[in-house]
Design a protein around this motif. Sequence first.
Motif, mmCIF file in Angstrom:
data_model
loop_
_atom_site.group_PDB
_atom_site.id
_atom_site.type_symbol
_atom_site.label_atom_id
_atom_site.label_comp_id
_atom_site.label_asym_id
_atom_site.label_seq_id
_atom_site.Cartn_x
_atom_site.Cartn_y
_atom_site.Cartn_z
ATOM 1 N N PHE A 1 0.832 -1.204 0.000
ATOM 2 C CA PHE A 1 0.000 0.000 0.000
ATOM 3 C C PHE A 1 0.865 1.251 0.000
ATOM 4 C CE2 PHE A 1 -2.451 3.424 1.859
ATOM 5 C CZ PHE A 1 -3.644 3.333 1.166
ATOM 6 N N ARG B 1 0.872 4.850 -2.127
ATOM 7 C CA ARG B 1 0.177 5.900 -1.377
ATOM 8 C C ARG B 1 0.258 7.264 -2.066
ATOM 9 N NH1 ARG B 1 -1.614 7.233 3.800
ATOM 10 N NH2 ARG B 1 -1.016 5.209 4.677
ATOM 11 N N TRP C 1 -7.065 2.406 2.234
ATOM 12 C CA TRP C 1 -6.236 1.519 3.058
ATOM 13 C C TRP C 1 -7.093 0.521 3.831
ATOM 14 C CZ3 TRP C 1 -2.520 -1.327 4.600
ATOM 15 C CH2 TRP C 1 -2.434 -1.744 5.928
#
Length: 289
Positions: A6, A10, A35
């Motif tokens: 992730f 981002r 998320w």
Amino acid sequence: MTIEIFETHRARLFALAYKLLGSRSDAEDVVQDAWLRWSQADRAAIRDPEAWLVTSATRLGIDRLRQLRHERERYPGPWLPEPLQVDSAPTPEHGAEVADQVSLAFLTLLERLGPEERAAFLLKEAFDYDYAQIAPLLGHSVANCRQMVHRARARLQADRPRFEVSGDRHRELLVRFMHASQSGDQAAITGLLTANARLVSDGGGKVTAVIRPLLGAERIARLYAAVARRVGAGIEARIGSANGEPALLRWREGRLHSITTVSIDGDRISEVLTVMNPDKLRRWQPVEH
């Protein structure tokens, strides 16, 4: 590896969400929600994490944008995007590669597009997605996505300046505008603006601001002359940057009072955008002890 994957994406997700929403806080909320979805998803079934995350962030952003459009209809006066980056002493190279697609003028233009139209346009123009990628992401056919982007491009182009200028010329005109507006020189201000120039100021109902767009060089000049007479001596002005483009930063009693950016059409200023809402300036205020 959940969080590592992730975090790799981002920054891209935040950039997409910010361009969709024009608000740092709302973009941060979208990334956080993405998320949460990612952390709860069956990642063994996800073949392309980036595509999954971009799809999730886009759909969350579209949903949030639909909510915001209703909220902004009730906003006191004009709504302008929240600056993402403000620098009171930028270097010439600072932000050069990000200025165009996150300039306050560009983000303001995007407000004229519908949520899905805006998403399709950004994915194509800002993130270089092809229509075959955009279509399943938005749940539309390739032909529909192509039409949305074409329509968005035409609408934005109609409202953008006809003649581009160099960064040096942009900064030069902004400097001249700063001096003229600080001194209240009505003739000088009028001479710097196109005849049908537009001024938009966002006070959010919390500070005194023009409650609807002001049109015409002479009307804008009279406003700045009146403001200079009333509070000119109490305002310090200097050239900085906002979202990578030259910006006029005004300070009052040591606190950031406003951020002004301008659009240039040929050799004159065609639009003046001023963010005054204290909530949108809070991040750059001095820390109070």
